[in-house]
Design an enzyme around this catalytic site. Sequence first.
Site, mmCIF file in Angstrom:
data_model
loop_
_atom_site.group_PDB
_atom_site.id
_atom_site.type_symbol
_atom_site.label_atom_id
_atom_site.label_comp_id
_atom_site.label_asym_id
_atom_site.label_seq_id
_atom_site.Cartn_x
_atom_site.Cartn_y
_atom_site.Cartn_z
ATOM 1 N N GLY A 1 0.874 -1.176 0.000
ATOM 2 C CA GLY A 1 0.000 0.000 0.000
ATOM 3 C C GLY A 1 0.902 1.213 0.000
ATOM 4 C CD GLU A 2 2.813 5.673 -0.135
ATOM 5 O OE1 GLU A 2 2.708 5.286 -1.306
ATOM 6 O OE2 GLU A 2 3.904 5.987 0.377
ATOM 7 C CB SER A 3 5.490 2.558 3.916
ATOM 8 O OG SER A 3 6.181 3.576 3.219
ATOM 9 C CB CYS B 1 5.204 -3.926 -1.313
ATOM 10 S SG CYS B 1 5.750 -2.720 -2.522
ATOM 11 N NE ARG C 1 7.866 5.782 0.890
ATOM 12 C CZ ARG C 1 7.421 6.957 0.458
ATOM 13 N NH1 ARG C 1 8.121 8.049 0.623
ATOM 14 N NH2 ARG C 1 6.259 7.038 -0.150
ATOM 15 C CB ILE D 1 3.347 -2.217 -7.415
ATOM 16 C CG1 ILE D 1 2.760 -3.404 -8.183
ATOM 17 C CG2 ILE D 1 2.576 -0.926 -7.721
ATOM 18 C CD1 ILE D 1 1.334 -3.757 -7.798
ATOM 19 N NE ARG D 2 4.176 4.554 -6.018
ATOM 20 C CZ ARG D 2 4.732 5.759 -5.943
ATOM 21 N NH1 ARG D 2 5.260 6.309 -7.018
ATOM 22 N NH2 ARG D 2 4.770 6.399 -4.817
ATOM 23 C CG HIS E 1 2.498 -6.278 -4.098
ATOM 24 N ND1 HIS E 1 1.768 -5.716 -3.084
ATOM 25 C CD2 HIS E 1 3.237 -5.278 -4.619
ATOM 26 C CE1 HIS E 1 2.043 -4.428 -2.986
ATOM 27 N NE2 HIS E 1 2.942 -4.135 -3.911
ATOM 28 C CD GLU F 1 0.124 -8.468 -1.424
ATOM 29 O OE1 GLU F 1 1.115 -9.234 -1.425
ATOM 30 O OE2 GLU F 1 0.225 -7.233 -1.331
HETATM 31 N N1 GLN Z 1 6.019 2.954 -2.590
HETATM 32 C C1 GLN Z 1 5.149 2.493 -1.551
HETATM 33 C C2 GLN Z 1 5.590 3.015 -0.189
HETATM 34 O O1 GLN Z 1 6.502 3.732 -0.072
HETATM 35 C C3 GLN Z 1 5.083 0.992 -1.512
HETATM 36 C C4 GLN Z 1 4.361 0.498 -2.728
HETATM 37 C C5 GLN Z 1 3.608 -0.770 -2.544
HETATM 38 O O2 GLN Z 1 3.354 -1.248 -1.437
HETATM 39 N N2 GLN Z 1 3.188 -1.295 -3.642
HETATM 40 O O3 GLN Z 1 4.987 2.690 0.789
#
Ligand code: GLN
Length: 242
Positions: A60-62, A91, A121, A152-153, A216, A218
């Site tokens: 997600g987004e940390s 992630c 990140r 993903i990112r 990921h 999942e």
């Molecule tokens: N770039 C996201 C972060 O800094 C992580 C991306 C992801 O979980 N797919 O949290």
Amino acid sequence: MSDEQEPPRDLNVGILALQGAFAEHQVMLKKLNLRHRIVIILVRTQEDLAKCDALIIPGGESTTIALLARLAGLLDPLHEFKKTKPIWGTCAGAILLAESVENAKKGGQELLNAISISITRNGWGSQIESFEAPLEVEGLRESERPFHGIFIRAPVILSLNTSLTGEPIQIISRISTGLLPSSQTVVPTDEDDTDPRDPRTIVALKQGRHLLTTFHPELTKDNRFHEYFVTQCVIPSLRDHA
Ligand code: GLN
């Protein structure tokens, strides 16, 4: 006693459900077919966490997950949790498990410091932030069959540090450099005699009871990583505390 000889039991596996791909982890855990029954707990409060034998922190987004965890009063309980119970971070979850982070949000971001690594990140650059690659993973069921890594990112591991607990880090998967986005140059280093390869190629590792994947699992249809977490981290940790 081996797992085969143990009576089946309920394993209370929590998924931090504040933001990100928690529902996808839930689907994967439901598909596991093990001797033990998995009881899934979506964790949003301290009371939820208190019921768990182990926890998954999703992608997600940390920065958002850390902020919401603080607002929910979960940060201190998570710091306590990590001392005795397994956590798997995927992630964004991997970032939360790290000891230090680069390219953090302005003003810094909170980490759980459960695994002694430094991470950055969005480390594969802005040009191609997402890619997929087959991975060889040590210890996975049918390990000769590659695992489909979805990045993903994704964060990138910068260094393996010495842990205060003395737990060694076990590298379970590296991405082959030819599969990285072409903008990336990963050069071998000679810094570490035991494994001279660049730490940035490490995409899955285990330290003590904790597990980290920068991709990921999942988001695939392959639940071998979920099975790995339960059999290699959750069950052994419960046995240690029995
Ligand atoms: N770039 C996201 C972060 O800094 C992580 C991306 C992801 O979980 N797919 O949290």
